[in-house]
Write an enzyme that holds these catalytic residues in place. Structure first.
Site, PDB file in Angstrom:
ATOM      1  N   HIS A  56       0.826  -1.222   0.000  1.00  0.00           N
ATOM      2  CA  HIS A  56       0.000   0.000   0.000  1.00  0.00           C
ATOM      3  C   HIS A  56       0.858   1.270   0.000  1.00  0.00           C
ATOM      4  O   HIS A  56       0.504   2.266   0.640  1.00  0.00           O
ATOM      5  CB  HIS A  56      -0.978   0.011   1.186  1.00  0.00           C
ATOM      6  CG  HIS A  56      -1.973  -1.111   1.137  1.00  0.00           C
ATOM      7  ND1 HIS A  56      -3.138  -1.033   0.422  1.00  0.00           N
ATOM      8  CD2 HIS A  56      -1.958  -2.346   1.693  1.00  0.00           C
ATOM      9  CE1 HIS A  56      -3.805  -2.179   0.544  1.00  0.00           C
ATOM     10  NE2 HIS A  56      -3.107  -2.983   1.296  1.00  0.00           N
ATOM     11  N   ASN A 129     -10.315  -3.100   2.113  1.00  0.00           N
ATOM     12  CA  ASN A 129      -9.983  -3.038   0.690  1.00  0.00           C
ATOM     13  C   ASN A 129     -11.251  -2.757  -0.104  1.00  0.00           C
ATOM     14  O   ASN A 129     -12.345  -2.706   0.453  1.00  0.00           O
ATOM     15  CB  ASN A 129      -9.405  -4.382   0.226  1.00  0.00           C
ATOM     16  CG  ASN A 129      -7.932  -4.546   0.579  1.00  0.00           C
ATOM     17  OD1 ASN A 129      -7.180  -3.579   0.632  1.00  0.00           O
ATOM     18  ND2 ASN A 129      -7.527  -5.769   0.821  1.00  0.00           N
ATOM     19  N   TYR A 339       0.236  -4.313  11.655  1.00  0.00           N
ATOM     20  CA  TYR A 339       0.052  -2.920  11.222  1.00  0.00           C
ATOM     21  C   TYR A 339       0.683  -1.945  12.207  1.00  0.00           C
ATOM     22  O   TYR A 339       1.437  -1.048  11.818  1.00  0.00           O
ATOM     23  CB  TYR A 339      -1.433  -2.622  10.981  1.00  0.00           C
ATOM     24  CG  TYR A 339      -1.889  -3.155   9.646  1.00  0.00           C
ATOM     25  CD1 TYR A 339      -1.845  -4.519   9.384  1.00  0.00           C
ATOM     26  CD2 TYR A 339      -2.315  -2.314   8.633  1.00  0.00           C
ATOM     27  CE1 TYR A 339      -2.228  -5.026   8.151  1.00  0.00           C
ATOM     28  CE2 TYR A 339      -2.697  -2.810   7.395  1.00  0.00           C
ATOM     29  CZ  TYR A 339      -2.653  -4.168   7.164  1.00  0.00           C
ATOM     30  OH  TYR A 339      -3.017  -4.655   5.949  1.00  0.00           O
TER      31      TYR A 339
END
Ligand code: NDP
Length: 483
Positions: A56, A129, A339
């Protein structure tokens, strides 16, 4: 006459006497190390980039709000959903997955759809997404999967052999591969695509009762896609096409909007549903759990500074608020760690304190220090717990609701191994024209694969989803269906 505002200073605030000529010994030089303004300027320039996101990396962002349109208090006590008409500010970052930060927008790739809600009980990140499913369903496969999407270690080229070798050996990817290769694999713009939370989450109400929930953002602009030849031309002519489109639309007041819908599943249904509802390679059929419209998301403000807002924005599925909890989804469980860890590495331990990430509600923690601590670091306030000095205290009402677990601790797959029904359902709902384009796209993507063994293994998966699907791909590749 220079005013304070337009007087150039160094980063330490001293006026700069000359920003065009470095200090040299005579007009020819050499340059003197005592030119500390020059040293600082060059050194800071060298450090302008933070590490690119591994996935990303290329993204575009915008500010906006969510307005609640349905009373949800029977399902969740989350303050952002507490009353009809409530508006919560948010920041969205859209992205491609595999390409580098300078790569083209109009490639075939899932799009990241990450939303940070600045709720009045802390930040809530929904990091999804534009597809309802994912390629894999256990985080332990994620680094290997992403290696196949990135560059070959020797040639530094994209590698279709690796892509299809991995997919053909990981049949759980078939559903997402089918969506990716369908028309929706290249959205016309970031405004013309849906968004999904993808994972199953849990909502808990004020009485501690829970439900499983899935999120869908339905574009009000309508789904529109790019034909591959148009997308390829744009990739060459204007690699920032989607980024530019989003900025310009918002700039001229054409604010994109999405209806936020949810699917709600009673907790006990998870034990009997025909697919494992925590398996992120599956959807919950909308016929079984219809979409309930709960809100409207509008993007109405562009970032003022790309780096400060879009690049430094850090989203994590673990950024949760009371009333919203996780599910046992194994991919989600891995992301809860990965993350936050990526952001601590990329932006630093204090990334949550940066303006774009800072909650709008009060933050009271016993965390102290760390690189780039930009606030007063808690001053002289109490810095440990428990304490008898009146420091901030836990609120037991905000403990996540407990849930029962069973079974042995073991590395085992999900019980359900049907990787074919849902991709087959998708194939069967496509029109004849859509099927033709799907097959053409797959054939084009698989042609460069060198080993027939890989192609045949993958054709077997398409065949199991729907015999016609497999036969058409096989024909396109000039191969026959394996036994
Ligand atoms: P439904 O008929 O109730 O829903 C079909 C869904 O498929 C709609 O959300 C539709 O989106 C979406 N869709 C249509 N064309 C495409 C495409 N080319 N790529 C991706 N999605 C598309 O059926 P079910 O809910 O029972 O699901 C049937 C199949 O539809 C699933 O196996 C799955 O592959 C696919 N799907 C299901 C979703 C879900 O959450 N249940 C979500 C997305 C896809 P739209 O209404 O915008 O046209």
């Amino acid at each position: 006459m220079s005013t304070e505002k337009n007087k150039l200073t160094t980063s330490w605030g001293a006026p700069v006497g000359d920003n065009q000529n470095s200090i040299t010994a005579g007009s020819r030089g050499p340059t003197l190390i005592q030119d500390v303004h020059l040293l600082e300027k060059l050194a800071h320039f060298n450090r302008e980039r933070v590490p690119e996101r591994v996935v990303h990396a290329k993204g575009a962002g915008a500010h906006g709000y969510l307005e609640v349109t349905q009373d949800l208090t029977k399902y969740t006590k989350a303050s952002l959903f507490s009353e009809v008409g409530k508006r919560t500010p948010l920041f969205v970052r859209f992205s491609t997955v595999a390409g580098e930060s300078g790569s083209s927008d109009t490639v075939r790739d899932p799009r990241g759809f990450a939303v940070k809600f600045y709720t009045d009980e802390g930040n809530y990140d929904l990091v999804g997404n534009n597809t309802p499913v994912f390629f894999i369903r256990d985080a332990i496969k994620f680094p290997d999967f992403i290696h196949t999407q990135k560059r070959h270690p020797q040639t530094h080229l994209k590698n279709p052999n690796a892509v299809w070798d991995f997919w053909s050996l990981s049949p759980e990817s078939l559903h997402q591969v089918t969506i990716l290769m369908s028309d929706r694999g290249i959205p016309a713009t970031l405004r013309h695509m849906h968004g999904f939370g993808s994972h199953t989450f849990k909502w808990v109400n004020a009485e501690g009762q829970g439900v499983w929930v899935k999120y869908h953002f339905k574009t009000e602009q309508g789904v529109q896609n790019l034909a591959p030849d148009v997308a390829a031309q744009l990739a060459a002519d204007n690699p920032d096409y989607h980024t530019e489109d989003l900025f310009n639309a918002i700039d001229k007041g054409d604010f994109p909007a999405w209806k936020l819908c949810v699917q709600i599943m009673p907790l006990e249904d998870a034990n009997t549903y025909r697919f494992d509802p925590f398996d992120v390679t599956k959807v919950w059929s909308q016929k079984d759990y219809p979409l309930i419209e709960v809100g409207r998301m509008v993007l109405d403000r562009n970032p003022e500074n790309y780096f400060a807002e879009v690049e430094q924005a850090t989203f994590s599925p673990g950024t949760l608020v009371p009333g919203i909890d996780v599910s046992p989804d194994k991919m989600l469980q891995g992301r809860l760690f990965a993350y936050g860890d990526a952001h601590r590495y990329r932006v630093g331990a204090n990334h949550q304190a940066l303006p774009i990430n800072r909650p709008h509600s009060e933050v009271n923690t016993y965390q102290r220090d760390g690189q780039m601590r930009g606030d007063n670091n808690g001053g002289g306030s109490v810095y440990y717990e428990p304490n008898s000095l009146g420091g901030p205290k836990e609120t037991p009402a905000n403990k996540p609701a407990p849930y029962e677990v069973s079974g042995s601790a073991d590395s085992v797959a999900y019980d359900h191994h049907d990787h074919y029904t849902q991709p087959g359902d998708l194939y069967r709902l496509l029109s004849e024209e859509e099927r033709t384009r799907l097959v053409q796209t797959i054939v084009g993507a698989m042609k460069p694969v060198e080993q027939d063994e890989i192609k045949l293994r993958q054709i077997g998966h398409f065949y199991k989803a729907d015999p016609e699907y497999g036969i058409r791909v096989a024909e396109g590749l000039g191969l026959s269906i394996p036994e």
